[in-house]
Write a protein that holds these residues in place. Structure first.
Motif, PDB file in Angstrom:
ATOM      1  N   PRO A 109      -2.226  10.367   7.152  1.00 30.20           N
ATOM      2  CA  PRO A 109      -2.231   9.306   6.136  1.00 30.20           C
ATOM      3  C   PRO A 109      -2.509   9.799   4.725  1.00 30.20           C
ATOM      4  N   ASN A 110      -3.242  10.909   4.602  1.00 30.61           N
ATOM      5  CA  ASN A 110      -3.545  11.437   3.276  1.00 30.61           C
ATOM      6  C   ASN A 110      -2.312  12.034   2.598  1.00 30.61           C
ATOM      7  N   LEU A 111      -1.283  12.350   3.385  1.00 32.60           N
ATOM      8  CA  LEU A 111      -0.061  12.941   2.839  1.00 32.60           C
ATOM      9  C   LEU A 111       0.889  11.889   2.286  1.00 32.60           C
ATOM     10  N   ILE A 112       0.633  10.625   2.589  1.00 34.19           N
ATOM     11  CA  ILE A 112       1.513   9.542   2.145  1.00 34.19           C
ATOM     12  C   ILE A 112       1.050   9.049   0.788  1.00 34.19           C
ATOM     13  N   GLY A 113       1.975   8.826  -0.114  1.00 33.77           N
ATOM     14  CA  GLY A 113       1.649   8.361  -1.452  1.00 33.77           C
ATOM     15  C   GLY A 113       0.964   7.008  -1.447  1.00 33.77           C
ATOM     16  N   GLY A 114       0.118   6.767  -2.453  1.00 37.40           N
ATOM     17  CA  GLY A 114      -0.646   5.530  -2.526  1.00 37.40           C
ATOM     18  C   GLY A 114       0.220   4.296  -2.635  1.00 37.40           C
ATOM     19  N   LEU A 115       1.325   4.373  -3.400  1.00 35.77           N
ATOM     20  CA  LEU A 115       2.212   3.213  -3.540  1.00 35.77           C
ATOM     21  C   LEU A 115       2.859   2.860  -2.213  1.00 35.77           C
ATOM     22  N   LEU A 116       3.347   3.885  -1.510  1.00 38.05           N
ATOM     23  CA  LEU A 116       3.985   3.638  -0.210  1.00 38.05           C
ATOM     24  C   LEU A 116       2.985   3.069   0.781  1.00 38.05           C
ATOM     25  N   LEU A 117       1.772   3.600   0.770  1.00 35.77           N
ATOM     26  CA  LEU A 117       0.729   3.060   1.641  1.00 35.77           C
ATOM     27  C   LEU A 117       0.416   1.613   1.298  1.00 35.77           C
ATOM     28  N   GLY A 118       0.354   1.330  -0.002  1.00 34.70           N
ATOM     29  CA  GLY A 118       0.061  -0.031  -0.433  1.00 34.70           C
ATOM     30  C   GLY A 118       1.117  -1.015   0.037  1.00 34.70           C
ATOM     31  N   SER A 122       0.600  -3.854   2.737  1.00 33.03           N
ATOM     32  CA  SER A 122       0.893  -5.206   2.259  1.00 33.03           C
ATOM     33  C   SER A 122       1.775  -5.945   3.264  1.00 33.03           C
ATOM     34  N   PHE A 123       2.761  -5.234   3.814  1.00 39.75           N
ATOM     35  CA  PHE A 123       3.613  -5.832   4.854  1.00 39.75           C
ATOM     36  C   PHE A 123       2.782  -6.193   6.088  1.00 39.75           C
ATOM     37  N   ILE A 124       1.867  -5.295   6.476  1.00 41.78           N
ATOM     38  CA  ILE A 124       1.036  -5.550   7.657  1.00 41.78           C
ATOM     39  C   ILE A 124       0.148  -6.772   7.434  1.00 41.78           C
ATOM     40  N   PHE A 125      -0.504  -6.835   6.288  1.00 40.24           N
ATOM     41  CA  PHE A 125      -1.437  -7.931   6.012  1.00 40.24           C
ATOM     42  C   PHE A 125      -0.734  -9.274   5.838  1.00 40.24           C
ATOM     43  N   GLY A 154      -9.040  -5.790   2.577  1.00 43.85           N
ATOM     44  CA  GLY A 154      -7.767  -5.082   2.715  1.00 43.85           C
ATOM     45  C   GLY A 154      -7.753  -3.780   1.933  1.00 43.85           C
ATOM     46  N   ILE A 155      -8.262  -3.791   0.712  1.00 43.92           N
ATOM     47  CA  ILE A 155      -8.309  -2.571  -0.102  1.00 43.92           C
ATOM     48  C   ILE A 155      -9.213  -1.527   0.549  1.00 43.92           C
ATOM     49  N   ILE A 156     -10.327  -1.969   1.109  1.00 45.46           N
ATOM     50  CA  ILE A 156     -11.245  -1.045   1.777  1.00 45.46           C
ATOM     51  C   ILE A 156     -10.573  -0.426   3.004  1.00 45.46           C
ATOM     52  N   ILE A 157      -9.895  -1.251   3.808  1.00 40.57           N
ATOM     53  CA  ILE A 157      -9.218  -0.745   5.004  1.00 40.57           C
ATOM     54  C   ILE A 157      -8.186   0.312   4.632  1.00 40.57           C
ATOM     55  N   LEU A 158      -7.360   0.005   3.642  1.00 39.05           N
ATOM     56  CA  LEU A 158      -6.328   0.950   3.199  1.00 39.05           C
ATOM     57  C   LEU A 158      -6.958   2.265   2.733  1.00 39.05           C
ATOM     58  N   SER A 159      -7.992   2.179   1.913  1.00 35.35           N
ATOM     59  CA  SER A 159      -8.615   3.374   1.342  1.00 35.35           C
ATOM     60  C   SER A 159      -9.266   4.235   2.416  1.00 35.35           C
ATOM     61  N   VAL A 160      -9.984   3.599   3.319  1.00 35.99           N
ATOM     62  CA  VAL A 160     -10.666   4.342   4.379  1.00 35.99           C
ATOM     63  C   VAL A 160      -9.643   5.000   5.293  1.00 35.99           C
ATOM     64  N   PHE A 224      -5.859   3.388  -8.135  1.00 31.32           N
ATOM     65  CA  PHE A 224      -4.922   2.623  -8.955  1.00 31.32           C
ATOM     66  C   PHE A 224      -3.681   2.204  -8.183  1.00 31.32           C
ATOM     67  N   ASP A 225      -2.929   3.173  -7.666  1.00 31.66           N
ATOM     68  CA  ASP A 225      -1.638   2.845  -7.054  1.00 31.66           C
ATOM     69  C   ASP A 225      -1.787   1.972  -5.814  1.00 31.66           C
ATOM     70  N   GLN A 226      -2.851   2.209  -5.025  1.00 33.41           N
ATOM     71  CA  GLN A 226      -3.066   1.365  -3.850  1.00 33.41           C
ATOM     72  C   GLN A 226      -3.356  -0.078  -4.263  1.00 33.41           C
ATOM     73  N   ASN A 227      -4.177  -0.242  -5.289  1.00 32.40           N
ATOM     74  CA  ASN A 227      -4.522  -1.568  -5.795  1.00 32.40           C
ATOM     75  C   ASN A 227      -3.292  -2.278  -6.360  1.00 32.40           C
ATOM     76  N   LEU A 228      -2.471  -1.533  -7.094  1.00 32.48           N
ATOM     77  CA  LEU A 228      -1.258  -2.100  -7.687  1.00 32.48           C
ATOM     78  C   LEU A 228      -0.276  -2.554  -6.616  1.00 32.48           C
ATOM     79  N   ALA A 229      -0.066  -1.730  -5.604  1.00 32.90           N
ATOM     80  CA  ALA A 229       0.914  -2.056  -4.570  1.00 32.90           C
ATOM     81  C   ALA A 229       0.417  -3.131  -3.615  1.00 32.90           C
ATOM     82  N   LEU A 230      -0.887  -3.156  -3.350  1.00 31.24           N
ATOM     83  CA  LEU A 230      -1.408  -4.061  -2.330  1.00 31.24           C
ATOM     84  C   LEU A 230      -1.625  -5.479  -2.853  1.00 31.24           C
ATOM     85  N   THR A 231      -2.335  -5.636  -3.945  1.00 30.10           N
ATOM     86  CA  THR A 231      -2.679  -6.985  -4.420  1.00 30.10           C
ATOM     87  C   THR A 231      -2.265  -7.263  -5.864  1.00 30.10           C
ATOM     88  N   LYS A 232      -1.922  -6.185  -6.617  1.00 27.00           N
ATOM     89  CA  LYS A 232      -1.623  -6.308  -8.060  1.00 27.00           C
ATOM     90  C   LYS A 232      -2.788  -6.953  -8.832  1.00 27.00           C
TER      91      LYS A 232
END
Length: 288
Positions: A109-118, A122-125, A154-160, A224-232
């Motif tokens: 998971p650490n190899l995947i970009g933050g935007l793609l993860l977000g 986002s689709f899962i949630f 959701g942000i915590i789950i993604l980050s962890v 930043f990118d995870q927050n932008l992609a997940l919830t804006k």
């Protein structure tokens, strides 16, 4: 000696020039614009003194809300990432078939970009959780990202999920340096697994905890990118983290001088927390 010095500067100069161009010069320019009113486009800017900094703490509720939200997210992420990363490291350093494969799986998971993860989470949630919620009549699974509380989770789950594997690698490296004789001596003295972990393993892994805590503090605060992609940052800026708030001030409101003032305060906060953590954890390190 001359050839040695030339070789030394030949290797050092490209990295040094890059550092100056990418870090030092932008930092100096940022300090300059933090005390000015600049829209990021015009060649003219008006000197405003400390007005930008006064406005931050007296007339910008969104900034203060983003600061508190970022601190709350960071607190949970820092603790969970390091606990889970250490637990995974303990697990995969045991001698069993497939341990090496599991290391790669946990690290992926650490190899995947933050935007793609977000976007993935986002689709899962929004879709997967909603479908499960409708099927099982569970209301708390519906509208997951439209609610400030569940958006926070959701942000915590993604980050962890993203950072735990990286921390695992750091702890694995330190666990492998623990002398076998120390554990064998504890076993001979009758220590059980928990006593060995508490009295031998954790004290000797403290250098890794120092690094892991520092990196997780830096990464969680700067998210930043995870927050932008997940919830804006929605709904209504309730899940907006500090990096996204600074970005919006600069590129949405075209207040680059004001955004730079926010960035300086952000830098001071992160540096202060990081240095405090380094001082406190360094004191607990022991020599092997």
């Amino acid at each position: 000696m001359k050839k040695s010095k030339l070789r030394f500067w030949g290797f050092l100069l490209p990295a040094l020039l890059s550092f100056i161009l990418i870090v030092i010069i932008p930092m100096i320019m940022g300090l300059y614009y933090a005390f000015r009113n600049w829209n990021g486009v015009s060649t003219d800017s008006e000197f405003t003194g400390i007005d930008n900094f006064i406005r931050l703490f007296t007339n910008d509720n969104d900034f203060l809300r983003a600061l508190l939200f970022t601190a709350a997210v960071a607190a949970f992420v820092i603790v969970l990432v390091n606990i889970i990363g250490f637990a995974l490291a303990l697990f995969v350093t045991q001698k069993f078939k497939g341990a090496t494969l599991l290391r790669a799986v946990f690290f992926m998971p650490n190899l995947i970009g933050g935007l793609l993860l977000g976007f993935t989470w986002s689709f899962i949630f929004t879709n997967v959780f909603s479908t499960i919620g409708n099927a099982l009549h569970l209301e708390f699974l519906q509208g997951w990202l439209s609610n400030p509380e569940t958006g926070f989770i959701g942000i915590i789950i993604l980050s962890v999920w993203q950072m735990s594997g990286y921390m695992m690698i750091i702890y694995i490296a330190q666990l492998q340096q623990i002398p076998v004789s120390a554990k064998e001596a504890a076993k001979i003295d009758g220590a059980n697994w928990w006593q060995t972990l508490r009295s031998i393993t954790i004290p000797l892994v403290m250098p890794a905890f120092t690094i892991g805590l520092f990196l997780s503090i830096s990464n969680s605060f700067k998210m930043f990118d995870q927050n932008l992609a997940l919830t804006k940052g929605g709904p209504y800026h309730s899940t907006e983290m500090l990096a996204l708030n600074i970005y919006n001030s600069a590129f949405a409101a075209n207040e680059f001088g004001y955004a730079q003032a926010k960035a300086i305060i952000f830098l001071i906060i992160v540096a202060g927390v990081g240095i405090t953590q380094l001082v406190l954890t360094k004191r607990k390190e022991v020599e092997m």
